[in-house]
Scaffold this active site. Structure first.
Site, PDB file in Angstrom:
ATOM      1  N   SER A 135       0.836  -1.191   0.000  1.00  0.00           N
ATOM      2  CA  SER A 135       0.000   0.000   0.000  1.00  0.00           C
ATOM      3  C   SER A 135       0.883   1.258   0.000  1.00  0.00           C
ATOM      4  O   SER A 135       1.742   1.393  -0.855  1.00  0.00           O
ATOM      5  CB  SER A 135      -0.961  -0.046   1.186  1.00  0.00           C
ATOM      6  N   ASP A 254     -10.383  -3.327  -5.584  1.00  0.00           N
ATOM      7  CA  ASP A 254      -9.927  -2.334  -4.597  1.00  0.00           C
ATOM      8  C   ASP A 254     -10.921  -1.180  -4.471  1.00  0.00           C
ATOM      9  O   ASP A 254     -11.194  -0.470  -5.434  1.00  0.00           O
ATOM     10  CB  ASP A 254      -8.564  -1.792  -5.021  1.00  0.00           C
ATOM     11  N   HIS A 316      -8.495  -4.529  -1.527  1.00  0.00           N
ATOM     12  CA  HIS A 316      -7.185  -3.967  -1.215  1.00  0.00           C
ATOM     13  C   HIS A 316      -6.410  -4.838  -0.238  1.00  0.00           C
ATOM     14  O   HIS A 316      -6.890  -5.183   0.843  1.00  0.00           O
ATOM     15  CB  HIS A 316      -7.381  -2.564  -0.615  1.00  0.00           C
TER      16      HIS A 316
END
Length: 350
Positions: A135, A254, A316
């Site tokens: 991330s 996501d 995600h």
């Protein structure tokens, strides 16, 4: 006299026989012992020394810490895959809770300085390393490459990273206090001076409806993307082009990263005041000004076949084995030099 001599002869003969028997028993015992040792050696697996591999650096994502159970498990899985690999997990604070908090609060530029110094002081990394960014850790590692890169990064893999920023702040779980506090503060003004020096997510917030304000006020993302023409830094391009491979992973479902295409250097098109629809258009990587003008070396890297675009199914950071294992197998843990099987090697790992 004759009987005494005979008796003496018999005694001597018995002593010789006894000595011979004792010698045979001792020889048999020694042979049995040697045979036992040989059998034990043959039945015990011989441990071949681990090969010398390129080390790995990992930078965790938002809401995580450098040594959380999930991070430790992931690192162990990589060690199981690449025996002997040295792995360093980036940290801003040694205390796990404080390290987690630093993912929400702080000045990213100052944090990068801390990490650059940290990596330069790890002996095992002195010859260079591969890197994995989870991330926001992905764009932070890219920033490390562009600004520092000493020691140098070989392959960089980023999972669900926000290379073109986010146009909405990520939602928080009910119990994530750090996230809730940061989100509430950022919504009060992401482009204020306070937010740009204290809220990590504000420093990669890129509002397509306020690009001028973003370019004037942003303290991190606009710089590492070389979007401010007055302050273009050629070092960023030279350093990024030095990568062997840049692997960009997008998660198909996501909803945390908005837009999800930011993981592939995509972004929403600038807002058009004459438009009558709320539909938003994605500008893909190869149509981005930073790509077409090669501001950070991304086009050069891509045209030489060293930008790899990958998709993983799911939300995600839902890392399935099918998602991460082939990439880590391919781009991490390369054997660096010849080694002698059986040679003793001392390797220190975190």
């Amino acid at each position: 006299m004759h009987r005494d001599a005979e008796t003496t002869g018999l005694l001597a003969l018995r002593c010789r026989i006894t000595s011979t028997l004792l010698a045979m028993v001792q020889l048999f015992a020694l042979g049995t012992c040697l045979l036992s040792l040989v059998c034990h050696a043959l039945s015990t697996p011989v441990r071949i020394a681990d090969p010398s591999r390129r080390p790995l650096v990992i930078w965790h994502g938002l809401g995580d810490s450098y040594a959380s159970p999930g991070m430790l498990e992931f690192m162990q899985l990589i060690k199981d895959m690449h025996s002997g690999i040295f792995i360093h997990s980036v940290y801003l604070k040694e205390d796990l809770e404080e390290d987690q908090k630093a993912g929400f609060f702080g000045h990213v530029n100052e944090q990068l300085e801390i990490v650059a110094e940290q990596l330069s002081n790890v002996t095992e990394l002195s010859g260079g390393f591969d890197a994995i960014g989870f991330s926001q850790g992905g764009q932070f590692l890219r920033a490390y490459v562009e600004r520092y890169n000493t020691p140098p990064v070989n392959n960089l893999i980023t999972f669900g990273s926000q290379h073109m920023g986010v146009s909405d702040l990520p939602m928080c779980s009910r119990w994530d206090i750090f996230c809730q506090l940061a989100r509430r503060a950022a919504r009060g003004g992401v482009y204020t001076d306070w937010a740009q020096h204290n809220l990590v997510q504000a420093q990669y917030y890129r509002d397509p409806a306020k690009l001028e304000i973003y370019l004037q006020s942003n303290t991190f993302l606009a710089d590492i993307n070389n979007e401010v023409s007055e302050s273009h830094n050629a070092t960023y391009s030279n350093n990024l082009v030095s990568l062997n491979a840049l692997v960009l992973v997008l998660f198909s479902g996501d909803k945390t990263v908005v837009p999800k295409e930011s993981s592939w250097f995509g972004s929403y098109a600038p807002a058009n005041s004459s438009s009558t629809t709320d539909e938003k258009t994605i500008v893909p990587m190869r149509l981005q000004p930073l790509y077409t003008h090669d501001w950070i070396g991304l086009r050069s890297l891509d045209e030489s076949g060293r930008v790899i675009l990958e998709t993983c199914d799911g939300e995600h950071m839902q890392l399935t084995d099918e998602c991460w294992k082939p990439l880590v197998q391919r781009f991490v843990g390369e054997v660096l030099d010849e080694y002698v099987p059986g040679e003793t090697m001392l390797r220190v790992q975190d």
